[in-house]
Write an enzyme that holds these catalytic residues in place. Structure first.
Site, short mmCIF file in Angstrom:
data_model
loop_
_atom_site.label_atom_id
_atom_site.label_comp_id
_atom_site.label_asym_id
_atom_site.label_seq_id
_atom_site.Cartn_x
_atom_site.Cartn_y
_atom_site.Cartn_z
N LYS A 106 44.89 -13.55 -31.44
CA LYS A 106 44.68 -12.28 -31.98
C LYS A 106 45.00 -12.14 -33.24
CE LYS A 106 46.76 -7.77 -32.14
NZ LYS A 106 47.60 -6.65 -31.71
N ALA A 193 46.12 -0.76 -30.69
CA ALA A 193 46.96 -0.03 -31.66
C ALA A 193 46.88 1.69 -31.65
CB ALA A 193 47.39 -0.55 -32.75
N GLY A 194 48.17 2.45 -31.45
CA GLY A 194 48.19 3.71 -31.84
C GLY A 194 48.01 4.51 -30.64
N THR A 216 53.47 -0.41 -27.59
CA THR A 216 54.44 0.45 -27.87
C THR A 216 54.27 1.59 -27.18
OG1 THR A 216 54.59 -0.30 -30.32
CG2 THR A 216 55.76 1.85 -29.69
#
Lengths: 268, 89
Positions: A106, A193-194, A216
């Site tokens: 990645k 992401a996000g 996350t």
């Protein structure tokens, strides 16, 4: 726990000729304990999990993640997180490959510490280099069509535009850009992401993307294991809704029940 | 080939340590000493590291063949990077 999306309802996610049953890829960072991390990953149903490459901590005898995460059960996708140049990213990719699990990477080349936004030029350069060395490059990038096309040209086996900045939890900020990238690329598009909560994951998948990568959004939830289950369901729901094809949006109401046959109507 | 189980004294280098019987090496950015003639496998054993779970970069060259650890004799001024997988996104 059984998967909502059976093979009959969806095809596997295929990247570089390899099939994955889950369209959710999860990270392994930021968990309070490795035990919690493993339980959340199991709950997510993910097959591909990302890991980072770092120096062994010689003083604290800090065990690496492979003491807890069974590499026979998960497809380990090493990242180049923390790299700010193409040269560094290539070095980290080579180190990751030497671990001996696979040739996938990645690729992340960050350009700005405050936003963690990627460096598109360095990412394209590193994609060229790593592809020539036999790596299968999954390239993290901005939600910019032209960069995505350049990454595909450079040999990326998947292009991974962000929904919003890493760790922000802001959800999908530009659905139009993501749809445009998906329409124009041949290789799988995986939003990376996000994503902050299940609805973000669902909306992202509804754009028709091939998969979703998050860390996350699960790890920083109050209850990561529950959130992992929610994300799994949301990714499947969003995917199926995309495949099902949503109804058209209308600015006027259209009744669902018959408008005739009402009690007390007079015959005319 | 030397046994990887041979006991080995390995410590952070001190300014007074200039013995010819020790090597001054750098491991993960930290100066350390190792006995002259020590192999990479012995160093990893002394550091209590499982060679199967780490990757070694020796003077900028990544060692993709772990079998070479047992025969690689450390030299003074060697720079080693020992890395492994940790949690990440």
């Amino acid at each position: 726990m059984s998967s909502l999306a059976t093979v009959a309802l969806d095809l596997p996610l295929t990247i570089a000729g390899r099939d994955f049953q889950s369209r959710l890829i999860v990270g392994t960072g930021k968990y309070a304990t490795n035990d919690l991390m493993v339980r959340a990953i199991e709950a997510s149903g993910a097959e591909v999990v990302t890991v980072a490459v770092r120096r062994v901590d010689l003083d604290r005898k800090n065990a690496g993640i492979l003491h807890d995460l069974d590499p026979a059960r998960f497809f380990l996708l090493a990242n180049t997180a923390g790299c700010y140049t193409a040269t560094d990213a290539v070095r980290y990719a080579r180190l990751a490959r030497a671990a001996g699990f696979n040739e996938w990477i990645k690729l992340e080349v960050i350009a700005d510490e405050a936003t963690l936004l990627p460096d598109p030029i360095a990412t394209v350069e590193a994609t060229h280099t790593l592809t020539a060395e036999g790596f299968r490059v999954m390239a993290y990038t901005n939600d910019d069509l032209i960069t995505a096309l350049r990454l595909e040209d450079a040999g990326a086996v998947a292009v991974m535009p962000l929904a919003s900045p890493i760790g922000s939890g802001l959800g999908l900020l530009n659905p139009f850009a993501i749809r445009t990238i998906k329409h124009r690329l041949t290789v799988p598009v995986i939003v990376d992401a996000g994503v902050g909560t299940a609805s973000d994951a669902c909306v992202a998948m509804e754009q028709g993307i091939d998969g979703l990568l998050m860390n996350t959004g699960i790890a920083a939830a109050r209850d990561p294991v529950r959130m992992a289950v929610a994300m799994r369901a949301a990714v499947e729901a969003g995917r199926l809704a995309y495949l099902a094809g949503r109804m058209p949006r209308r600015e006027v109401a259209v009744p669902s029940s018959p408008v005739t046959g009402m009690v007390g109507e007079s015959w005319t | 080939m030397l046994s990887v189980h041979r006991p080995l004294i390995l410590q952070r280098m001190t300014p007074v340590d200039t013995s010819e019987r020790t090597l001054s090496i750098t491991v993960n950015g930290t100066p350390r000493t190792a006995p002259a003639g020590a192999t990479l496998a012995e160093l990893l054993y002394a550091l209590e590291l499982d060679p199967r779970l780490i990757v070694v970069e020796h003077n900028g060259v990544i060692l993709r063949d772990r079998a070479s650890f047992a025969t690689l004799a450390l030299q003074s001024d060697d720079v080693l990077e020992l890395v492994h997988f940790v949690g990440g996104g």
